[in-house]
Design a protein around this motif. Structure first.
Motif, PDB file in Angstrom:
ATOM      1  N   LYS A  54     117.035  59.446  55.877  1.00 55.73           N
ATOM      2  CA  LYS A  54     117.834  60.049  56.954  1.00 55.73           C
ATOM      3  C   LYS A  54     117.472  61.509  57.158  1.00 55.73           C
ATOM      4  O   LYS A  54     117.701  62.076  58.232  1.00 55.73           O
ATOM      5  CB  LYS A  54     119.327  59.916  56.653  1.00 55.73           C
ATOM      6  CG  LYS A  54     119.820  60.711  55.460  1.00 55.73           C
ATOM      7  CD  LYS A  54     121.309  60.536  55.248  1.00 55.73           C
ATOM      8  CE  LYS A  54     121.834  61.361  54.069  1.00 55.73           C
ATOM      9  NZ  LYS A  54     121.736  62.804  54.305  1.00 55.73           N
ATOM     10  N   ASP A  55     116.897  62.147  56.130  1.00 56.33           N
ATOM     11  CA  ASP A  55     116.591  63.573  56.205  1.00 56.33           C
ATOM     12  C   ASP A  55     115.139  63.878  56.536  1.00 56.33           C
ATOM     13  O   ASP A  55     114.831  64.958  57.055  1.00 56.33           O
ATOM     14  CB  ASP A  55     116.922  64.268  54.873  1.00 56.33           C
ATOM     15  CG  ASP A  55     118.412  64.260  54.571  1.00 56.33           C
ATOM     16  OD1 ASP A  55     119.194  64.516  55.504  1.00 56.33           O
ATOM     17  OD2 ASP A  55     118.783  63.987  53.416  1.00 56.33           O
ATOM     18  N   ALA A  56     114.227  62.981  56.208  1.00 51.14           N
ATOM     19  CA  ALA A  56     112.796  63.310  56.342  1.00 51.14           C
ATOM     20  C   ALA A  56     111.959  62.044  56.401  1.00 51.14           C
ATOM     21  O   ALA A  56     112.454  60.932  56.179  1.00 51.14           O
ATOM     22  CB  ALA A  56     112.353  64.182  55.166  1.00 51.14           C
ATOM     23  N   LEU A  57     110.681  62.239  56.739  1.00 53.12           N
ATOM     24  CA  LEU A  57     109.708  61.164  56.613  1.00 53.12           C
ATOM     25  C   LEU A  57     108.432  61.750  56.026  1.00 53.12           C
ATOM     26  O   LEU A  57     108.212  62.969  56.061  1.00 53.12           O
ATOM     27  CB  LEU A  57     109.445  60.469  57.949  1.00 53.12           C
ATOM     28  CG  LEU A  57     108.863  61.253  59.121  1.00 53.12           C
ATOM     29  CD1 LEU A  57     107.356  61.386  59.018  1.00 53.12           C
ATOM     30  CD2 LEU A  57     109.208  60.547  60.420  1.00 53.12           C
ATOM     31  N   ALA A  58     107.590  60.874  55.452  1.00 52.48           N
ATOM     32  CA  ALA A  58     106.386  61.337  54.760  1.00 52.48           C
ATOM     33  C   ALA A  58     105.181  60.526  55.198  1.00 52.48           C
ATOM     34  O   ALA A  58     105.245  59.297  55.327  1.00 52.48           O
ATOM     35  CB  ALA A  58     106.568  61.228  53.252  1.00 52.48           C
ATOM     36  N   PHE A  59     104.067  61.235  55.458  1.00 51.33           N
ATOM     37  CA  PHE A  59     102.764  60.613  55.695  1.00 51.33           C
ATOM     38  C   PHE A  59     101.919  60.795  54.441  1.00 51.33           C
ATOM     39  O   PHE A  59     101.882  61.869  53.854  1.00 51.33           O
ATOM     40  CB  PHE A  59     102.045  61.287  56.867  1.00 51.33           C
ATOM     41  CG  PHE A  59     102.633  61.007  58.212  1.00 51.33           C
ATOM     42  CD1 PHE A  59     102.332  59.832  58.892  1.00 51.33           C
ATOM     43  CD2 PHE A  59     103.468  61.929  58.823  1.00 51.33           C
ATOM     44  CE1 PHE A  59     102.853  59.587  60.159  1.00 51.33           C
ATOM     45  CE2 PHE A  59     103.989  61.696  60.084  1.00 51.33           C
ATOM     46  CZ  PHE A  59     103.689  60.519  60.751  1.00 51.33           C
ATOM     47  N   GLY A  60     101.217  59.746  54.044  1.00 58.03           N
ATOM     48  CA  GLY A  60     100.341  59.857  52.886  1.00 58.03           C
ATOM     49  C   GLY A  60     100.182  58.503  52.197  1.00 58.03           C
ATOM     50  O   GLY A  60     100.520  57.454  52.762  1.00 58.03           O
ATOM     51  N   PRO A  61      99.682  58.555  50.931  1.00 62.18           N
ATOM     52  CA  PRO A  61      99.307  59.751  50.170  1.00 62.18           C
ATOM     53  C   PRO A  61      97.833  60.115  50.360  1.00 62.18           C
ATOM     54  O   PRO A  61      97.045  59.334  50.868  1.00 62.18           O
ATOM     55  CB  PRO A  61      99.577  59.307  48.746  1.00 62.18           C
ATOM     56  CG  PRO A  61      99.241  57.837  48.755  1.00 62.18           C
ATOM     57  CD  PRO A  61      99.639  57.322  50.111  1.00 62.18           C
ATOM     58  N   PHE A  62      97.503  61.339  49.894  1.00 67.49           N
ATOM     59  CA  PHE A  62      96.119  61.801  49.830  1.00 67.49           C
ATOM     60  C   PHE A  62      96.046  62.807  48.672  1.00 67.49           C
ATOM     61  O   PHE A  62      97.076  63.264  48.163  1.00 67.49           O
ATOM     62  CB  PHE A  62      95.682  62.437  51.155  1.00 67.49           C
ATOM     63  CG  PHE A  62      96.671  63.418  51.721  1.00 67.49           C
ATOM     64  CD1 PHE A  62      96.628  64.761  51.380  1.00 67.49           C
ATOM     65  CD2 PHE A  62      97.660  62.991  52.601  1.00 67.49           C
ATOM     66  CE1 PHE A  62      97.538  65.657  51.891  1.00 67.49           C
ATOM     67  CE2 PHE A  62      98.592  63.883  53.121  1.00 67.49           C
ATOM     68  CZ  PHE A  62      98.527  65.224  52.759  1.00 67.49           C
ATOM     69  N   SER A  63      94.868  63.116  48.281  1.00 64.92           N
ATOM     70  CA  SER A  63      94.689  63.962  47.097  1.00 64.92           C
ATOM     71  C   SER A  63      94.421  65.413  47.495  1.00 64.92           C
ATOM     72  O   SER A  63      93.687  65.684  48.462  1.00 64.92           O
ATOM     73  CB  SER A  63      93.533  63.432  46.243  1.00 64.92           C
ATOM     74  OG  SER A  63      93.353  64.238  45.100  1.00 64.92           O
ATOM     75  N   THR A  64      95.052  66.346  46.774  1.00 67.15           N
ATOM     76  CA  THR A  64      94.792  67.778  46.954  1.00 67.15           C
ATOM     77  C   THR A  64      94.711  68.427  45.572  1.00 67.15           C
ATOM     78  O   THR A  64      94.946  67.770  44.540  1.00 67.15           O
ATOM     79  CB  THR A  64      95.904  68.470  47.758  1.00 67.15           C
ATOM     80  OG1 THR A  64      97.130  68.439  47.002  1.00 67.15           O
ATOM     81  CG2 THR A  64      96.115  67.809  49.109  1.00 67.15           C
ATOM     82  N   ASP A  65      94.431  69.723  45.564  1.00 67.42           N
ATOM     83  CA  ASP A  65      94.447  70.468  44.305  1.00 67.42           C
ATOM     84  C   ASP A  65      95.631  71.435  44.252  1.00 67.42           C
ATOM     85  O   ASP A  65      95.621  72.424  43.531  1.00 67.42           O
ATOM     86  CB  ASP A  65      93.133  71.245  44.130  1.00 67.42           C
ATOM     87  CG  ASP A  65      92.881  72.199  45.283  1.00 67.42           C
ATOM     88  OD1 ASP A  65      93.721  72.247  46.224  1.00 67.42           O
ATOM     89  OD2 ASP A  65      91.848  72.902  45.270  1.00 67.42           O
TER      90      ASP A  65
END
Length: 507
Positions: free
Chosen positions: A89-100
């Protein structure tokens, strides 16, 4: 054409391009043509267009030198086919992917429509782009700098995204000053060159925090155009509703593409589109945001007008029959409740909620219907009495609605006297204008400021060569129009309300 690639034969004209693409276009409105400079896509930018399977939204980096912004600059090209991983209800997420990135284990504050990188389980190899839908705080495994960007257009796309949708691509938006050569024109015979970008209209997404402001916007652009009455380095403005009083609802930065209205002071009622970033203002309420065609807004010149569309379309049922309105609401999956005169042929004179945003949020609308005999059609003389009609339309409600309200104050002999509920004469001038030499049956008169009773409205059912429709001298009376069905007045008595519907020129 409006962001879609089009192939045409050489020597094709602007008119050819519109016909082949079936692009939105309204006759007489200005069209923008931009010839871009080469090799700009690779340059760093503070704005980015994110294309998803449900539409496009645009983001703006808050600090292009922050660690998260630098990370975004370095990897945005890799965001192709990135799925929606989860939605709350508060957010949505795209992914995953790798970072440092280096996540911190603490709660992060997020304002509405802001972005950050979040590492699921604190693992940078499981990084996501988190987009906030509400103001909240949560532990997302964000880096120390937290929020790094915000949405500046396309906010409605967030509502439509579901699991399985994806980011298709991300493109930098080049600063306008560097973009290339551009013109705005109404000449459809102009020949086009390869690489031209053409913009035929502006699309505005309404902010749900501005239900009253949205109705104001719908009224200003009801002819499908935004008039360019003034151009500055940071905005364009439409002054057709100047002096109208508008509720202040939404305090937020007037970023590029923001649509806002001045609510107080000199210039109240002016409608603006921001073409550059400006701070929030206690005098300007933000109504919505341009989601398509900001380039056109930046090109147009004073005296021109541009075609404009809105998201959502306005829901205005007043003046329609119950049968037609119910069919329209069924197509939108909105519950339709009839009150008053409930037959199919009833004319609707009130809707609750009164605003489009309210109806869409509640998914239901209650309408008040009246017998067709209680609705009177009028023709107004815009060319003969424009200033008096500015008063009249505001006083009876026709400025914002298709149906106006005229309470009958008294009737005597062959005369009907009305007193509008809104005291518009206090700030709408009624100078002598289109004064008659005799009264014609059915013509509508407004008492002007030469008389003590300025703002009175009257109609006579017979001709009169002594007094005006409201019983005043001819010199104190402005004729503004006529009732087309004068025989309907016989149904009304003192204290009744007449509902009026303005006829269109086509009719």
């Amino acid at each position: 054409m409006n962001g879609k690639e089009l192939k045409l034969p050489e020597s094709s004209t602007l008119e050819d391009a519109i016909k082949v693409s079936n692009a939105p276009y309204k006759k007489g409105t200005a069209i923008g043509i931009l010839i871009e400079k080469e090799d700009l896509k690779s340059q760093a930018s503070v704005e980015y267009l994110v294309k998803t399977s449900k539409g496009e939204f645009k983001i703006e980096l808050l600090d292009e030198f922050s660690s998260s912004s630098k990370k975004w600059h370095s990897i945005f090209n890799e965001f192709t086919d990135v799925p929606v991983r989860w939605i709350s209800k508060d957010a949505l997420a795209f992914g995953p992917f790798s970072t440092d990135m280096e996540p911190v284990r603490s709660s992060t504050d997020m304002d509405r429509f802001t972005l950050l990188f979040g590492a699921g389980g604190g693992d940078a190899a499981n990084t996501h782009i988190i987009i906030s839908k509400t103001k909240h705080a949560s532990e997302y495994g964000a880096p120390e700098d937290g929020v790094f960007a915000r949405l500046i257009s396309g906010k409605h796309v967030l509502r439509d995204l579901v699991k399985g949708d994806r980011i298709l691509s991300v493109e930098p938006v080049i600063e306008w000053e560097k973009a290339g050569e551009h013109i705005s024109t109404t000449d459809l015979s102009i020949k086009l060159t390869a690489g031209s970008r053409i913009f035929t209209y502006v699309e505005i997404e309404i902010d749900p925090l501005s239900p009253e402001g949205a109705e104001f916007l719908f009224s200003v652009i009801k002819d499908g155009t935004f008039h360019i009455d003034f151009v500055s380095s940071s905005f364009i403005s439409d002054h057709r509703f100047q002096s109208e009083l508008v509720a202040y609802e939404n305090f937020e930065p007037r970023s590029t593409g923001s649509v806002f209205v001045r609510t107080v002071g000199y210039g109240a009622g002016k409608l603006y589109i921001s073409t550059d970033d400006r701070p929030s203002s206690i005098m300007h309420s933000v109504i919505g945001h341009v989601v398509k065609g900001i380039e056109l807004a930046r090109m147009v010149e004073s005296g021109q007008k541009v075609m404009v569309e809105s998201i959502p379309d306005p829901i205005m049922l007043l003046g329609k029959t119950n049968a037609d309105a119910e069919d329209e609401m069924k197509s939108l999956d909105i519950e339709f409740i009839r009150e008053g005169y409930t037959a199919d042929d009833a004319f609707i004179v009130q809707q609750v909620p009164a605003t489009t945003i309210g109806i869409l949020q509640e998914k239901r609308v209650t309408v008040q219907g009246v017998d067709p005999e209680m609705l009177v059609t009028i023709e107004l003389y815009d060319d003969l009495a424009p200033k008096t009609l500015a008063f009249f339309r505001h006083a009876v409600g026709l400025q914002y609605h298709p149906v106006g309200v005229l309470p009958i104050m008294m009737t005597y002999e062959n005369t009907y006297i009305f007193k509008a509920e809104k005291p518009a004469e206090s700030y709408k001038e009624i100078f002598p204008e289109n004064t008659p030499k005799m009264t014609i049956a059915g013509e509508i008169g407004v008492t002007n400021q030469a008389a003590k009773r300025a703002g009175m409205i009257g109609v006579k059912t017979i001709d009169d060569d002594l007094f005006g429709p409201a019983g005043e001298r001819f010199s104190n009376t402005n004729i503004i129009g006529k009732i087309l069905e004068i025989e309907k007045l016989k149904h009304f008595k003192d204290g009744d309300i007449i509902y009026i519907l303005e006829s269109s020129k086509e009719e």
